[in-house]
Design a protein around this motif. Structure first.
Motif, short mmCIF file in Angstrom:
data_model
loop_
_atom_site.label_atom_id
_atom_site.label_comp_id
_atom_site.label_asym_id
_atom_site.label_seq_id
_atom_site.Cartn_x
_atom_site.Cartn_y
_atom_site.Cartn_z
N ALA A 1 -119.95 68.38 -23.70
CA ALA A 1 -121.12 67.53 -23.48
C ALA A 1 -122.11 67.64 -24.63
O ALA A 1 -122.65 66.64 -25.11
CB ALA A 1 -121.79 67.89 -22.16
N LEU B 1 -125.29 68.88 -16.00
CA LEU B 1 -123.87 68.50 -16.13
C LEU B 1 -123.18 68.55 -14.78
O LEU B 1 -122.47 67.61 -14.39
CB LEU B 1 -123.19 69.43 -17.12
N LEU C 1 -119.51 72.21 -20.86
CA LEU C 1 -120.84 72.09 -21.43
C LEU C 1 -120.76 71.96 -22.95
O LEU C 1 -121.53 71.19 -23.55
CB LEU C 1 -121.69 73.30 -21.05
N VAL D 1 -122.78 62.61 -19.93
CA VAL D 1 -124.07 62.86 -20.60
C VAL D 1 -124.97 61.63 -20.46
O VAL D 1 -126.19 61.75 -20.24
CB VAL D 1 -123.86 63.22 -22.08
#
Length: 448
Positions: free
Chosen positions: A410, A357, A407, A282
């Motif tokens: 993140a 990502l 995801l 990130v």
């Protein structure tokens, strides 16, 4: 009995320009000193990197700069060689020896031709175990350090850096100046430097990596030459864990310079945290050295507020943070800080997109191996992996660790880290004192 205990673990590195195929071995010398070793006969060179735990966090409370002063003196004479004779030996054999200090470590590097390895490691032994700290080089090095501190006292980036640490960790050893101060450097004596070396340099608190045209048995011999004479155990003062001040805070220091230097940051994440890789990915999306990062897009490309902006994760033994820097013209400083804070808040609330990502994952998997393009860089990376307790097979495991980040991971870590408030330090002219705005200079560089 074999001279070394090698191959307790090996790891194949992907081809790089300088190292088409290499193995990492764990080598233990006859005297019990461990190192990670890469044998590479591409060129007849040997490079070693090492790090002693300690650093400027071990400076006496009233004498910041002791560790840095000591490291600066290690090659200024040792044993029966005075400063001139010691440097003559290094130069005659083209031996490169360097020391540097961070808050947690004293790091060293040594590089030489294969044929001069025995002499180079003997000179390293002298520096580590019998540095002289003679009067003449003490006066000379003290003068150089004072000159550096004086220059930094009028440099906006240096001032912002100093004030950032002082505000982030008030009262903690991390808040002290690693290079020392105009008040402390004149008070540091040879006895202080000898005491520091005696307490901080030991066999139990050093991590070592060796790369080059040499075999494991010879590496074991050289390890004992250089490090075998050190005390068995270090005598380090305890350093408490530090908590980054999380209250959002803006600090301004006036200085008559064309541009305002800005440092910003907040609490980070420990290297051993299971969420670290998610945070690392990130962070790359946000501003981790890429021209495609969100901060670069918002601050530079979209608004033209600065020539560059950088941001990275920083992890230490007793604290963790994200930290960034930029520079802008005086009348745009508040807007730059607000833009950075807004982008951090957006990342915290929304996290990255799936496309961001995936792009960051792809980049980080490729960039790691491309960065290991020299013996010195490989040795430095291997020392850092040891300091971070990542294991000798970390490079092999790293792609899978990156791929495993989802995801949801993140977004969770983005909220956890970048939603805790921002500390910013700005150094420059007050807006009302500026007759006309100064243009953003392309030469401005961020300082981390």
């Amino acid at each position: 009995m074999a001279a070394t205990a090698a191959a307790l673990g090996t790891l194949h590195l992907a081809p790089t320009p300088a190292h088409a195929a290499t193995n990492i071995q764990r080598v233990v010398s006859p005297g019990g000193i461990e190192a990670w070793f890469v044998q590479d006969a591409t060129v007849p060179l040997v490079a070693i990197q090492f790090a002693f735990t300690g650093g400027s966090a071990q400076d006496p409370a009233g004498k910041p700069g002791v560790a840095n002063f000591a490291a600066s003196m290690l090659d200024e004479g040792a044993g029966d060689l005075d400063s001139s004779a010691y440097h003559e030996r290094l130069e005659r054999r083209a031996i490169q020896l360097n020391f540097n200090v961070s808050r947690d470590y004293v790091r060293g590097s040594l590089k030489m031709l294969k044929e001069n390895s025995d002499e180079a490691f003997d000179l390293l032994r002298r520096a580590l175990t019998s540095a002289r700290f003679d009067d003449e080089p003490m006066v000379r090095i003290r003068s150089q350090l004072l000159s550096i501190v004086r220059r930094s006292s009028t440099n906006p980036n240096s001032i912002a850096h100093r004030e950032f640490w002082a505000n982030a960790y008030p009262g903690h050893p991390y808040a002290r100046e690693t290079t020392g101060t105009l008040e402390s450097l004149p008070t540091i004596e040879a006895a202080d430097l000898k005491a520091y070396v005696r307490h901080a340099f030991a066999r139990d608190n050093v991590k070592i990596a060796v790369v080059g045209d040499i075999d494991a048995e010879h590496v074991g011999k050289l390890l004992d030459i250089a490090f075998g004479g050190l005390p068995a155990k270090a005598q380090l003062a305890p350093v408490p864990d530090a908590k980054f001040v999380t209250t959002p805070k803006q600090v301004f220091l006036p200085l008559d310079v064309p541009q305002t230097a800005i440092m910003f940051g907040g609490p980070g994440i420990k290297r051993a945290d299971p969420d670290f890789m998610a945070a690392y990915i990130v962070n790359h999306v946000l501003g981790g050295g890429s021209l495609s990062g969100r901060l670069y897009h918002e601050v530079r490309e979209k608004r033209g507020l600065a020539y560059s902006v950088s941001e990275s994760l920083s992890w230490m033994q007793h604290a963790d943070q994200f930290i960034g820097a930029t520079a802008t013209r005086t009348d745009k400083a508040d807007e730059a800080v607000a833009t950075i804070a807004g982008e951090l808040r957006r990342m915290s609330e929304q996290g990255p997109t799936q496309e961001e990502l995936d792009g960051a994952k792809s980049y980080l998997k490729g960039a790691q191996m491309l960065s290991l393009d020299s013996s010195t860089k490989i040795a430095g990376a291997l020392v850092q992996y040891q300091l971070d307790n990542l294991g000798i097979d970390y490079i092999q495991r790293r792609p899978a660790i990156i791929d495993a980040v989802t995801l949801d991971d993140a977004k969770r870590v983005a909220k956890r880290i970048w939603g805790q408030g921002l500390l910013s330090v700005s150094v420059g002219r007050a807006v009302q004192a500026t007759a006309q705005t100064a243009p953003v200079a392309p030469a401005a560089k961020a300082q981390n």
